[in-house]
Design a protein around this motif. Structure first.
Motif, PDB file in Angstrom:
ATOM      1  N   GLY A 167      -3.251 -33.410 -42.652  1.00 32.85           N
ATOM      2  CA  GLY A 167      -3.955 -34.374 -41.091  1.00 32.85           C
ATOM      3  C   GLY A 167      -1.953 -34.358 -40.664  1.00 32.85           C
ATOM      4  O   GLY A 167      -2.001 -34.808 -39.574  1.00 32.85           O
ATOM      5  N   LYS A 168      -0.814 -34.551 -42.323  1.00 33.22           N
ATOM      6  CA  LYS A 168       0.259 -34.910 -41.495  1.00 33.22           C
ATOM      7  C   LYS A 168       1.315 -33.904 -42.021  1.00 33.22           C
ATOM      8  O   LYS A 168       2.288 -34.423 -41.949  1.00 33.22           O
ATOM      9  CB  LYS A 168       0.364 -36.387 -42.250  1.00 33.22           C
ATOM     10  CG  LYS A 168      -0.368 -37.480 -41.632  1.00 33.22           C
ATOM     11  CD  LYS A 168      -0.277 -38.770 -42.195  1.00 33.22           C
ATOM     12  CE  LYS A 168      -0.824 -39.941 -41.582  1.00 33.22           C
ATOM     13  NZ  LYS A 168      -0.426 -41.817 -42.107  1.00 33.22           N
ATOM     14  N   ILE A 169       0.640 -32.900 -42.597  1.00 32.60           N
ATOM     15  CA  ILE A 169       1.676 -31.911 -43.702  1.00 32.60           C
ATOM     16  C   ILE A 169       0.621 -31.059 -43.569  1.00 32.60           C
ATOM     17  O   ILE A 169      -0.241 -30.769 -43.522  1.00 32.60           O
ATOM     18  CB  ILE A 169       2.158 -32.816 -44.680  1.00 32.60           C
ATOM     19  CG1 ILE A 169       3.500 -31.962 -45.957  1.00 32.60           C
ATOM     20  CG2 ILE A 169       1.080 -32.439 -46.130  1.00 32.60           C
ATOM     21  CD1 ILE A 169       3.883 -32.452 -47.043  1.00 32.60           C
ATOM     22  N   VAL A 170       0.941 -29.599 -43.533  1.00 34.04           N
ATOM     23  CA  VAL A 170       0.769 -28.808 -43.605  1.00 34.04           C
ATOM     24  C   VAL A 170       1.933 -27.608 -44.144  1.00 34.04           C
ATOM     25  O   VAL A 170       2.643 -27.704 -44.531  1.00 34.04           O
ATOM     26  CB  VAL A 170       0.503 -27.216 -42.863  1.00 34.04           C
ATOM     27  CG1 VAL A 170       0.023 -26.482 -43.138  1.00 34.04           C
ATOM     28  CG2 VAL A 170      -0.461 -28.563 -41.817  1.00 34.04           C
ATOM     29  N   PHE A 171       0.450 -27.041 -45.307  1.00 32.15           N
ATOM     30  CA  PHE A 171       1.671 -26.004 -46.574  1.00 32.15           C
ATOM     31  C   PHE A 171       1.495 -24.312 -46.203  1.00 32.15           C
ATOM     32  O   PHE A 171       0.087 -24.241 -46.182  1.00 32.15           O
ATOM     33  CB  PHE A 171       1.873 -26.153 -47.760  1.00 32.15           C
ATOM     34  CG  PHE A 171       1.569 -28.057 -48.617  1.00 32.15           C
ATOM     35  CD1 PHE A 171       3.065 -28.353 -48.429  1.00 32.15           C
ATOM     36  CD2 PHE A 171       0.721 -29.269 -48.042  1.00 32.15           C
ATOM     37  CE1 PHE A 171       3.418 -29.445 -49.270  1.00 32.15           C
ATOM     38  CE2 PHE A 171       1.432 -30.255 -48.607  1.00 32.15           C
ATOM     39  CZ  PHE A 171       2.361 -30.423 -48.710  1.00 32.15           C
ATOM     40  N   LEU A 172       2.390 -23.584 -46.126  1.00 34.57           N
ATOM     41  CA  LEU A 172       2.129 -22.733 -46.017  1.00 34.57           C
ATOM     42  C   LEU A 172       3.359 -22.046 -46.788  1.00 34.57           C
ATOM     43  O   LEU A 172       4.230 -21.915 -47.357  1.00 34.57           O
ATOM     44  CB  LEU A 172       2.755 -21.821 -44.365  1.00 34.57           C
ATOM     45  CG  LEU A 172       2.615 -23.064 -42.642  1.00 34.57           C
ATOM     46  CD1 LEU A 172       3.728 -22.860 -41.970  1.00 34.57           C
ATOM     47  CD2 LEU A 172       1.722 -23.248 -42.836  1.00 34.57           C
ATOM     48  N   GLN A 232       6.607 -21.122 -50.450  1.00 30.62           N
ATOM     49  CA  GLN A 232       6.063 -22.452 -49.476  1.00 30.62           C
ATOM     50  C   GLN A 232       7.339 -23.305 -48.535  1.00 30.62           C
ATOM     51  O   GLN A 232       8.176 -23.022 -48.403  1.00 30.62           O
ATOM     52  CB  GLN A 232       5.265 -23.737 -50.503  1.00 30.62           C
ATOM     53  CG  GLN A 232       5.027 -24.729 -49.680  1.00 30.62           C
ATOM     54  CD  GLN A 232       4.539 -25.485 -50.692  1.00 30.62           C
ATOM     55  OE1 GLN A 232       3.600 -25.990 -51.154  1.00 30.62           O
ATOM     56  NE2 GLN A 232       4.879 -26.780 -51.459  1.00 30.62           N
ATOM     57  N   GLY A 233       5.904 -22.810 -47.531  1.00 28.72           N
ATOM     58  CA  GLY A 233       7.105 -23.194 -46.169  1.00 28.72           C
ATOM     59  C   GLY A 233       6.022 -25.184 -45.745  1.00 28.72           C
ATOM     60  O   GLY A 233       5.301 -25.107 -45.746  1.00 28.72           O
TER      61      GLY A 233
END
Length: 421
Positions: free
Chosen positions: A33-38, A48-49
Motif C-alpha cells: 500500500g505504501k511501497i511496491v516491489f517490482l 528488484q525495482g
C-alpha cells in the motif's frame, strides 16, 4: 539536459549511484500500500525495482500498483547496492513508462506441470529456469569453440542431408531429395574423418537427427552434437582430450555462471569435484561382472541401458569411462581390440549422478580389407562408401574420434530433469 543512460540489468554493478533507464518486463510484484516491489527482467538478469509512494508522483505509484505480469516498460531510477538480494543491486524507481500491456498471461507464479509448460514454451522461455539453463548453454557453446581452438582443431561443417547411413538406416529420417533418397544426418563423423586427413584435427558442431522411438529423456529425435576427428592419435590420447574437454567446460560454467547455477539449485561445490582428471576407467567386462553380482539380469554382449548406467555411476564420484565394448553392438568403423576379435577399441564417458553417457568414441579401423568386410557385414551399400574406403587406400594414419552430446552435458551440469535442444 542529458538523456538518461539506457543500461541492461547485467550492467548494474558499473552504474551504482547513477540515474538510469532499463527496458524490462515485469516478472512478479508485491506491495503493502505504501511501497511496491517490482521484479524486473530484461534478458540479462533479474533485479528488484522499488517504488515508494512518498518518493514518486501519484500516477507513477498507481501504474506500479496496477501493473500486470509481463507488462513491458521503461523503468527509470537510481541503482543502489542491496546486500539482502542474491543479485546485490536494486533500482529505486522514480518513473515508469509503459511500452506494452500484458493481458491474461497464462504462466502465473504458482507451480505448473511439465506438459503445460511445454505447451506454453514460447512464453516459458521468459522464466528463471529456462533463462538460467539457456545462459549456461550459451556459456558451454562458447567454451566448446574456445577449447577446440586452443587444442589445435579446425572447425568444419558437415552436411545435414546425406545419402549414406554411418550407423545404420533404421534410425534415419528419409527425405526426398529431387529424384533421390536422402536422409537427415545422424552424425557428421565420416565427413569429419575426411577433414582430419587434410587438417589433422577437426570438429563439427551442429544438429543431428535420430528416428529411434524412445520415451526417455536421454534420447531426442533432434539434438546438437560435436564430432571430433584426430589424426595421428590413438585411443589413450583421445581419452585425455575428452577429460580435458569436460574439465574445461565445467570450470567455465563455474567461473562465469554461478548465479544461474544458484537459480537452478545446482550446488557449485559438487561440480567443482569433477574438474580434476584423470577419470576412472572400467572395462566393459568388469562392468558386466559388477552388474551381475548386484542382481542385474544381463549377459555379456548386451548394451547398457539407463538402469545399468545409473547403477554404475553410483560407484564413482566423478565422470568415468567404460572401455572395450563388444564389436557386435558397435558401429562398423571401429578398430578391433588387439588380441581380441570380440571387442573394439571404444569408450563411453558417463557422468556421475545418473546422467548417463556424455561422450563416446573409438579408434578407427584403418585396414582397407577388414573395413570393407565390416561394411558388407552391416548390410550397407559398398558403392555409397567407396569415398570412405578411399581414406584407407590413400596414405591413412592412426586416428580416433569422439562425439559429445551438448544437451546431455548441459542437463548434467544444470541438474535439470528436462533439457530440450
Amino acid at each position: 539536459m542529458s538523456e538518461t543512460k539506457l543500461i541492461r540489468i547485467e550492467d548494474a554493478a558499473d552504474n551504482v549511484g547513477r540515474d538510469v533507464k532499463i527496458g524490462c518486463w515485469l516478472r512478479v510484484k508485491r506491495g503493502s500500500g505504501k511501497i511496491v516491489f517490482l521484479q524486473l527482467r530484461d534478458g540479462t538478469g533479474f533485479m528488484q525495482g522499488v517504488v515508494v509512494k512518498q518518493e514518486v508522483d501519484a500516477d507513477t505509484f498507481d501504474i506500479a500498483d496496477h501493473m500486470r505480469q509481463e507488462t513491458s516498460f521503461y523503468a527509470y531510477g537510481k541503482i543502489n547496492e542491496d546486500s539482502r538480494s542474491k543479485f546485490g543491486y536494486e533500482l529505486a524507481v522514480s518513473k515508469i513508462e509503459i511500452v506494452g500491456e500484458s493481458e491474461d498471461y497464462p504462466i502465473t507464479p504458482k507451480e505448473h506441470g511439465t506438459d503445460f509448460l511445454f505447451d506454453e514454451r514460447h512464453l516459458y522461455l521468459r522464466h528463471q529456469k529456462p533463462f538460467a539453463t539457456l545462459r549456461i548453454r550459451d556459456e558451454v557453446i562458447r567454451a566448446i569453440y574456445d577449447f577446440f581452438y586452443q587444442e589445435g582443431f579446425l572447425k568444419l561443417d558437415s552436411p545435414v542431408l546425406t545419402d549414406s547411413a554411418p550407423e545404420g538406416t533404421t534410425e534415419l529420417f528419409p527425405v526426398k531429395y529431387f529424384d533421390k533418397q536422402a536422409y537427415l544426418s545422424q552424425t557428421g563423423q565420416l565427413y569429419a574423418e575426411a577433414g582430419a586427413m587434410a587438417f589433422g584435427r577437426v570438429y563439427d558442431f551442429g544438429p543431428t537427427f535420430r528416428a529411434e522411438k524412445s520415451a526417455t529423456r536421454r534420447h531426442l529425435t533432434e539434438f546438437w552434437m560435436i564430432d571430433a576427428e584426430m589424426a595421428w592419435m590413438h585411443q589413450d590420447q583421445s581419452l585425455a582430450v575428452q577429460e580435458r574437454l569436460i574439465a574445461y567446460l565445467i570450470k567455465r560454467v563455474l567461473d562465469n555462471r554461478q548465479s544461474e547455477l544458484k537459480m537452478l539449485g545446482r550446488d557449485p561445490e559438487k561440480l567443482a569435484a569433477y574438474i580434476n582428471p584423470p577419470y576412472p576407467k572400467l572395462t566393459y567386462d568388469e562392468a558386466v561382472k559388477i552388474l551381475q553380482k548386484n542382481g542385474f539380469d544381463i549377459d555379456w554382449g548386451t548394451d547398457f541401458g539407463s538402469p545399468e548406467e545409473t547403477f554404475l555411476a553410483k560407484q564413482f564420484k566423478t565422470p568415468f569411462f567404460i572401455t572395450g565394448f563388444p564389436k557386435a553392438i558397435k558401429a562398423f568403423y571401429m578398430k578391433n581390440f588387439p588380441g581380441r576379435d570380440d571387442i573394439v577399441v571404444s569408450a563411453d564417458l558417463l557422468a556421475p549422478e545418473g546422467y548417463g553417457e556424455i561422450i563416446g568414441g573409438s579408434e578407427r579401423n584403418v585396414d582397407y580389407q577388414s573395413l570393407r568386410q565390416r561394411i558388407i557385414d552391416h548390410k550397407l551399400d559398398l558403392d555409397e562408401y567407396n569415398w570412405y574406403l578411399d581414406l584407407r587406400s590413400t596414405a591413412s594414419v592412426p586416428h580416433s574420434r569422439l562425439w559429445f552430446g551438448s544437451g546431455r552435458f548441459i542437463r548434467f551440469v544444470t541438474g535439470e530433469e528436462h533439457i530440450r535442444e
